[in-house]
Scaffold this active site. Structure first.
Site, PDB file in Angstrom:
ATOM      1  N   HIS A 153       1.614  32.400  25.803  1.00  0.00           N
ATOM      2  CA  HIS A 153       2.592  32.471  26.895  1.00  0.00           C
ATOM      3  C   HIS A 153       2.747  33.858  27.510  1.00  0.00           C
ATOM      4  CE1 HIS A 153       5.263  34.084  23.780  1.00  0.00           C
ATOM      5  NE2 HIS A 153       5.979  34.575  24.765  1.00  0.00           N
TER       6      HIS A 153
HETATM    7  C1  UD1 Z   1      10.525  35.559  27.272  1.00  0.00           C
HETATM    8  C2  UD1 Z   1      10.547  36.967  26.685  1.00  0.00           C
HETATM    9  C3  UD1 Z   1       9.475  37.057  25.589  1.00  0.00           C
HETATM   10  C4  UD1 Z   1       9.615  35.953  24.566  1.00  0.00           C
HETATM   11  C5  UD1 Z   1       9.612  34.616  25.287  1.00  0.00           C
HETATM   12  C6  UD1 Z   1       9.782  33.480  24.309  1.00  0.00           C
HETATM   13  C7  UD1 Z   1      11.172  38.679  28.345  1.00  0.00           C
HETATM   14  C8  UD1 Z   1      10.683  39.818  29.153  1.00  0.00           C
HETATM   15  N1  UD1 Z   1      10.232  37.983  27.666  1.00  0.00           N
HETATM   16  O1  UD1 Z   1       9.267  35.409  27.937  1.00  0.00           O
HETATM   17  O2  UD1 Z   1       9.607  38.301  24.931  1.00  0.00           O
HETATM   18  O3  UD1 Z   1       8.501  36.010  23.679  1.00  0.00           O
HETATM   19  O4  UD1 Z   1      10.693  34.625  26.230  1.00  0.00           O
HETATM   20  O5  UD1 Z   1       9.534  32.247  24.878  1.00  0.00           O
HETATM   21  O6  UD1 Z   1      12.369  38.432  28.304  1.00  0.00           O
HETATM   22  N2  UD1 Z   1      10.259  28.906  32.421  1.00  0.00           N
HETATM   23  C9  UD1 Z   1      10.597  27.589  32.601  1.00  0.00           C
HETATM   24  N3  UD1 Z   1      11.628  27.065  31.865  1.00  0.00           N
HETATM   25  C10 UD1 Z   1      12.331  27.821  30.978  1.00  0.00           C
HETATM   26  C11 UD1 Z   1      11.991  29.165  30.819  1.00  0.00           C
HETATM   27  C12 UD1 Z   1      10.942  29.695  31.535  1.00  0.00           C
HETATM   28  O7  UD1 Z   1       9.992  26.866  33.384  1.00  0.00           O
HETATM   29  O8  UD1 Z   1      13.260  27.273  30.341  1.00  0.00           O
HETATM   30  C13 UD1 Z   1       9.098  29.467  33.159  1.00  0.00           C
HETATM   31  C14 UD1 Z   1       9.414  30.033  34.502  1.00  0.00           C
HETATM   32  O9  UD1 Z   1       8.340  29.795  35.338  1.00  0.00           O
HETATM   33  C15 UD1 Z   1       9.519  31.518  34.254  1.00  0.00           C
HETATM   34  C16 UD1 Z   1       8.482  31.719  33.168  1.00  0.00           C
HETATM   35  O10 UD1 Z   1       8.524  30.510  32.401  1.00  0.00           O
HETATM   36  O11 UD1 Z   1       9.310  32.278  35.390  1.00  0.00           O
HETATM   37  C17 UD1 Z   1       8.713  32.900  32.289  1.00  0.00           C
HETATM   38  O12 UD1 Z   1      10.017  32.820  31.685  1.00  0.00           O
HETATM   39  P1  UD1 Z   1      10.810  34.159  31.294  1.00  0.00           P
HETATM   40  O13 UD1 Z   1      12.083  33.818  30.643  1.00  0.00           O
HETATM   41  O14 UD1 Z   1      10.890  35.055  32.473  1.00  0.00           O
HETATM   42  O15 UD1 Z   1       9.867  34.874  30.251  1.00  0.00           O
HETATM   43  P2  UD1 Z   1       9.051  34.259  29.012  1.00  0.00           P
HETATM   44  O16 UD1 Z   1       7.603  34.272  29.356  1.00  0.00           O
HETATM   45  O17 UD1 Z   1       9.611  32.971  28.545  1.00  0.00           O
END
Ligand code: UD1
Length: 361
Positions: free
Chosen positions: A213
C-alpha cells in the site's frame, strides 16, 4: 485523569485496543477522537467491534486528501476538542498524518502530549511517516518507546530525558488475538469462498499473505505492475489483503489483481489477519506493522522496501528486505529460519505500562 487518544488510520485502531482496555482497568477517563483519515468500514469500524474498543466520542470525518489538506483539517477540528475537554494528556500513536496533526494542535495550546511508538526511524526522508514521527517526537512531552533501539534513537536526538521504554502495544493485542483464535478460529469473510481462500487452504499452510500500500510501491505505474506480476507468478497461492489505495491504483491501470497465484480480498478484520498470517508459509509486505506481526507470529517475512523501522525482525532471516522483486519467488520460498525469534518487542503488557506512566506524571 482524562486522556484523549487521537486515532485515524487502521494500525492505530489496533494499538488503541489494548490501551483502551488498560485505561479502563486503571480507571482513566478515556476520550477517543477518530480523525476519519480511514473511513471505509473494513478499514475502520470493523476494528472497533472486533477488538472491543469503546466507540469514538468524536469523529472529525476528514477523509482523504493531500498531506497538507488532510493534516490541516484535522488540526482545526482537534484544537476545538482539546480546548473543550482540557485533558491531562493527549495520546498519539505511531506515524500517520493523524499523529502529527494531533501533536501540532496540542503543543500550540500547551496540552501535554505523549507519543506511543516513539523513537522509530527508517532514515528514509522520502517517507511521509518519517517526518511525522520525527516532528511528533520533538513536539511531545513524554516519549513512550517500544524497544531499546528506539530509546537509542531518541537519545541521539537529545530526547533521552523525556523517554521511557514501555514495550510494544501491538504485541499485547497480537498475542491476545492469537490466544483467542486458538480457542475458536474467527469466521472467514463470506467473500473469501469466491476468492478461493478456504479453511482447507489455511490448514494446509501452503500460501502466502501479502499487502502492498505504500506510495513508493503503488504510485508509479511501472513499479506497481512489476510488483503485481511477480506476486501473480509465485509458486503458491498469495492471499492479497487489498488496501483501498492498491485497489484504486491498479483499477486505474487496468491491472486485474486476482490472477495467477493472487487471490485478492478486501482488508480483513484483525483476528482474521492474525489467523491468515499465523497459518501461512510467509508474508510479503511493505507495511511496517505487518513485518513485526509476522515476526511475533513466527511467519517468515519478505519486505518490499529498502529499510525497516523494526530491524529486530531481520534476525536470522525472519524478515528480509528486498525492494527488488525480480527474485521474489526464490526469496519467499527460502528455508524457514532455525533460530528462535526471541522477544524483542516485550511481554504483551506494554499498555499497562503506558497507563501507569501517564498516571505517574
Ligand atoms: C496511512 C498512513 C500509513 C499507514 C497506513 C495504514 C500516513 C501518511 N500514512 O497510509 O503510515 O501505514 O495508513 O493503512 O498517514 N482510502 C480509501 N478508504 C479509506 C482510506 C483510504 O479509499 O478508508 C484511499 C484513498 O484513496 C486515499 C488513499 O487510500 O487517498 C490513501 O489513504 P491515506 O489515509 O491518505 O494513507 P494510507 O496509504 O492509508
Amino acid at each position: 485523569m482524562k486522556v484523549i487518544s487521537v486515532v485515524g488510520a487502521r494500525p492505530q485502531f489496533v494499538k488503541l485496543a489494548p490501551i483502551d482496555h488498560a485505561f479502563k482497568a486503571r480507571g482513566i477517563e478515556h476520550i477517543i477522537v477518530h480523525t476519519g483519515q480511514h473511513y471505509d468500514p473494513e478499514m475502520s469500524e470493523s476494528f472497533f467491534s472486533e477488538l472491543n474498543i469503546s466507540p469514538a466520542n468524536y469523529n472529525l470525518g476528514v477523509g482523504s486528501g493531500s498531506h497538507s489538506e488532510q493534516t490541516a483539517s484535522m488540526m482545526v477540528g482537534l484544537e476545538k476538542i482539546f480546548q473543550e475537554i482540557a485533558p491531562d494528556w493527549v495520546l498519539v500513536f505511531g506515524d500517520t498524518n493523524s499523529t502529527l496533526a494531533a501533536a501540532l494542535a496540542a503543543v500550540k495550546i500547551h496540552v501535554k502530549i505523549a507519543h506511543l511508538e516513539a523513537g522509530l526511524r527508517s532514515f528514509n526522508r522520502k517517507m511521509p511517516e518519517e517526518h511525522n514521527r520525527i516532528l511528533t517526537d520533538h513536539a511531545s512531552d513524554l516519549l513512550l518507546a517500544p524497544t531499546p533501539l528506539a530509546m537509542e534513537h531518541l537519545g541521539n536526538e537529545g530526547l533521552a530525558a523525556k523517554s521511557l521504554m514501555v514495550g510494544d502495544v501491538m504485541t499485547d493485542v497480537c498475542l491476545n488475538t492469537l490466544a483467542k483464535n486458538r480457542e475458536s478460529a474467527p469466521a472467514l469473510p463470506v467473500e473469501f469462498e469466491a476468492a478461493g481462500v478456504t479453511r482447507e487452504l489455511l490448514a494446509s499452510g501452503e500460501y502466502f499473505v501479502a499487502t502492498i500500500h505504500r506510495a513508493e510501491n503503488t504510485d508509479d505505474p511501472a513499479r506497481l505492475t512489476e510488483i503485481v506480476k511477480s506476486l501473480q507468478s509465485l509458486p503458491l497461492p498469495v492471499v492479497l489483503m487489498t488496501h483501498p489505495r492498491l485497489a484504486s491504483k491498479s483499477a486505474a491501470l487496468g491491472l486485474t489483481l486476482s490472477q495467477g497465484a493472487v487471490k485478492s480480498v478486501k482488508s480483513v478484520s484483525y483476528p482474521v489477519m492474525v489467523d491468515l498470517v499465523s497459518n501461512s508459509r510467509g508474508v510479503i509486505t511493505d507495511s511496517g506493522g505487518l513485518q513485526k506481526e509476522a515476526y511475533i507470529l513466527q511467519a517468515p517475512c519478505t519486505t518490499i522496501r529498502t529499510e525497516t523501522e523494526w530491524p529486530e525482525t531481520l534476525h536470522d532471516g525472519w524478515n528480509i528486505l528486498s525492494p527488488d522483486v525480480h527474485d521474489l519467488a526464490k526469496l519467499v520460498m527460502r528455508a524457514r529460519p532455525t533460530q528462535p525469534t526471541g522477544h524483542p518487542y516485550g511481554d504483551g503488557k506494554a499498555s499497562y505500562r503506558v497507563a501507569d506512566a501517564l498516571t505517574a506524571q
